[in-house]
Motif scaffolding. Structure first.
Motif, PDB file in Angstrom:
ATOM      1  N   SER A 352       0.835  -1.202   0.000  1.00 32.88           N
ATOM      2  CA  SER A 352       0.000   0.000   0.000  1.00 32.88           C
ATOM      3  C   SER A 352       0.864   1.244   0.000  1.00 32.88           C
ATOM      4  O   SER A 352       0.616   2.191  -0.757  1.00 32.88           O
ATOM      5  CB  SER A 352      -0.928   0.006   1.223  1.00 32.88           C
ATOM      6  OG  SER A 352      -1.859  -1.062   1.171  1.00 32.88           O
ATOM      7  N   THR A 359      -4.613  -0.899  -3.990  1.00 32.95           N
ATOM      8  CA  THR A 359      -4.357  -0.478  -2.613  1.00 32.95           C
ATOM      9  C   THR A 359      -4.523   1.044  -2.520  1.00 32.95           C
ATOM     10  O   THR A 359      -4.541   1.744  -3.531  1.00 32.95           O
ATOM     11  CB  THR A 359      -2.944  -0.871  -2.145  1.00 32.95           C
ATOM     12  OG1 THR A 359      -1.976  -0.144  -2.920  1.00 32.95           O
ATOM     13  CG2 THR A 359      -2.706  -2.369  -2.294  1.00 32.95           C
ATOM     14  N   CYS A 432      -7.093  -0.389   3.671  1.00 30.56           N
ATOM     15  CA  CYS A 432      -6.114  -0.180   2.599  1.00 30.56           C
ATOM     16  C   CYS A 432      -6.601  -0.782   1.282  1.00 30.56           C
ATOM     17  O   CYS A 432      -6.475  -0.168   0.215  1.00 30.56           O
ATOM     18  CB  CYS A 432      -4.764  -0.796   2.985  1.00 30.56           C
ATOM     19  SG  CYS A 432      -3.884   0.084   4.284  1.00 30.56           S
ATOM     20  N   ILE A 433      -7.157  -1.993   1.357  1.00 28.59           N
ATOM     21  CA  ILE A 433      -7.658  -2.648   0.157  1.00 28.59           C
ATOM     22  C   ILE A 433      -8.967  -2.008  -0.306  1.00 28.59           C
ATOM     23  O   ILE A 433      -9.187  -1.778  -1.506  1.00 28.59           O
ATOM     24  CB  ILE A 433      -7.861  -4.151   0.409  1.00 28.59           C
ATOM     25  CG1 ILE A 433      -6.526  -4.805   0.815  1.00 28.59           C
ATOM     26  CG2 ILE A 433      -8.438  -4.837  -0.824  1.00 28.59           C
ATOM     27  CD1 ILE A 433      -5.447  -4.726  -0.237  1.00 28.59           C
TER      28      ILE A 433
END
Length: 616
Positions: A352, A359, A432-433
């Motif tokens: 990330s 990300t 983050c995803i």
């Protein structure tokens, strides 16, 4: 006096929580309170009135605006309160109530700055941040942490004084303390004092060394909070007050390379992450300096994303430290067998921060690079892209490889940390995803309308090529990048000076990398030597002169004063008194006590006076 309900302010909840924590600990309700307070504050920010001031008070003729919220401040309030929830979950296992109190007050300071509408209110919460976060370093209760905490506090107090000087000078110039944008064309020395005060908290070189000095020495849970708030609060105030200052554009670009370069050669995992805070905040500072709407959006988006993935990385490396007691890469390796979940979360944080597609870093960092391109700054674009290579090399590859794989296998067995630490990492990893896959969640919160689309062919292709070639370079240079345990040459530069890890350096000690803190460490030794030797000797000489010459002179002056008192002042007063007594005695001789004599004498006197008046 305050004109609105105080509990509209999110910082008030954390201050209240800090006050209630000792009682909650006695009632076995500490963990419940640690979750309840940040959740309440997170929900409360949606009810804040946007576009006008609230919680307005007056003190010594100054208007204090504790609450001012717009789209710029809201995005920071959102991520700060979200991060508080994640940090409190991660630290639930910590029994030390005082550490949670410091964390709550630290968050309150950050939220207070974000909501403030005037410079005095900013300064109040600015200092609360500095003092509260210092205890997160001290609570590790090691000599290195104690020393680092004192250095951290001294630097931030100095920065606070510079900020306060700028505030006073600005008020003297314009008689207004409202926190508004400052134009670069009309900036005065007062405005640049304020800029320096803000830049210190943003860790802009060369006033940055406090960060890699203190953050690695904080407690495991405390470092998670510290990596999220101080520098990003500074980014917020810079974006509010100094957009378009070109000096920030160049300073930020230099920060990206500086932090990435030092992270690449570091050994300690948390120092690697600390240097990468400098690098990633550099993107934000650079965007503020560019000053366009896309650049400010990019700064805010990247601050939001950075708080989550940097906290995730600090939680991952902190979990390794918590479970093994080690954070130097040269002492770790082979942990993939024992800590698989921590490995997964840390890798997500690593890709990330590197800006891998899908990300959060991919959808935020690219906005800043695009804004630099639109501003026709090719050199800035190249610097930002080069820093991205260093980021993936040091955090995306080097950090996880030497902790979980590496050339050596750890001689100890470990395991993933407790459920609360894994849950905290899981939430941050999910965000983050999630942001990477659904960027509109973040884009819709940004201060200006967003037309930028991160997922297009050239951008994806460029990113994948960068990762591929950086991975190839890591494979070819892996022996050069292997952390070293000793550094004989370092003593030549430092002597027996206390190093950035808190120990006096010896040829057999850990690897150290010299940074700008070398100057104030050496400078402190010089100042101490001056006070201990020449100034101390001068003080002794002055004392001896006083004892021999000064004392005798003082006694002579005292004797002269005594003589003058006895023979001068007392003689005059006593002589006058004796003269009055003598006149009284002579007058008494002529007093007969017969009233007729007195009347006759008075009449005779009147006739004498009249005769004198008539015949003259």
């Amino acid at each position: 006096m305050i004109t609105s309900g105080i509990f509209m302010h999110p910082a008030a909840w954390f201050i209240l929580g800090a006050l209630l924590l000792p009682l909650a600990a006695k009632l076995k309700l500490q963990k419940a309170l640690l979750i309840a307070i940040p959740v309440i504050a997170f929900t409360q920010i949606y009810a804040l009135p946007q576009g006008h001031d609230f919680l307005v008070g007056h003190w010594l003729g100054a208007e204090l605006i504790f609450g001012h919220v717009d789209k710029l401040s809201f995005v920071f309030l959102h991520v700060f309160t979200l991060m508080a929830i994640i940090g409190c979950i991660y630290g639930l296992h910590v029994e030390e109530t005082e550490q949670h109190i410091a964390a709550f007050l630290y968050v309150a300071g950050s939220l207070g700055v974000t909501c403030a509408g005037d410079y005095l209110t900013i300064f109040i919460f600015w200092e609360l941040m500095a003092f509260a976060s210092t205890f997160l370093v001290w609570f590790r209760k090691k000599k290195k942490s104690t020393d680092a905490g004192f250095r951290y506090l001294l630097v931030h107090v100095a920065g606070g004084l510079i900020l306060l000087a700028g505030i006073f000078l600005r008020y003297q110039n314009i008689h207004d303390l409202h926190f508004t944008r400052i134009l670069a064309e009309g900036a005065t020395i007062a405005d640049y004092f304020i800029l320096v005060g803000f830049a210190l908290n943003a860790a802009v070189p060369p006033i940055h060394a406090w960060l890699p000095d203190a953050y690695p020495e904080a407690t495991v849970a405390g470092a998670v909070f510290m990596c999220a708030f101080t520098t990003k609060t500074a980014v917020y105030v810079l974006a509010r007050a100094f957009p378009g200052f070109e000096i920030l554009m160049w300073a930020g670009a230099i920060m990206t390379l500086y932090g990435a370069g030092f992270a690449t050669i570091e050994n300690d995992g948390r120092r690697i992450l600390a240097y990468h805070i400098i690098s990633q905040v550099g993107y934000m500072v650079c965007a503020v300096g560019i000053g366009t709407e896309m650049a400010i959006n990019g700064a805010c988006a990247h601050a939001y994303a950075h708080i989550l993935y940097k906290a995730l990385l600090f939680m991952g490396v902190g979990s390794v430290l918590h479970m093994t007691g080690k954070s130097r890469l040269s002492e770790l390796g082979g942990l993939y067998k024992w800590m698989p979940m921590t490995l997964l979360f840390t890798v997500i944080g690593g890709i990330s921060i590197s800006g891998f597609p899908l990300t959060s870093g991919f959808v935020s960092k690219s906005m800043i690079v695009e804004a630099a391109g639109e501003h026709h700054h090719l050199a800035i674009m190249l610097m930002l892209l080069a820093a991205a290579v260093g980021t993936f090399l040091s955090v995306g590859l080097k950090l996880p490889y030497f902790i979980w794989y590496g050339g050596r296998q750890s001689s100890f067995e470990a395991k993933d940390p407790g459920w609360n630490m894994q849950l905290g990492m899981g939430i941050a990893a999910f965000m983050c995803i999630f942001i990477g896959c659904y960027p509109d969640f973040l884009y819709n919160m940004l201060p200006f309308p967003v037309e930028y689309k991160p997922y297009f062919g050239y951008h994806i292709s460029e990113s994948l090529q960068m990762f591929a070639f950086t991975g190839l370079g890591f494979y070819l240079l892996i022996k050069k990048l292997t952390p070293k345990r000793t550094d004989v040459a370092a003593e030549h530069f430092t002597g027996h000076l206390e190093t950035s890890t808190g120990h006096s350096h010896h040829p057999t000690g850990p690897l150290i990398n010299l940074d700008f803190d070398w100057f104030y460490r050496k400078g402190a030794l010089v100042v101490m030597w001056i006070f201990k030797n020449p100034l101390s000797g001068l003080n002794e000489i002055v004392s001896n002169i006083y004892r021999t010459v000064g004392t005798r002179m003082t006694m002579a002056i005292a004797k002269g004063s005594s003589w003058f008192d006895w023979n001068g002042i007392d003689g005059f007063i006593d002589g006058s008194a004796r003269g009055v007594v003598a006149i009284g005695d002579k007058t008494r001789m002529h007093v007969t006590g017969n009233l007729q004599h007195y009347i006759g004498g008075s009449v005779f006197g009147v006739f004498v006076i009249l005769a004198i008046v008539i015949f003259t």
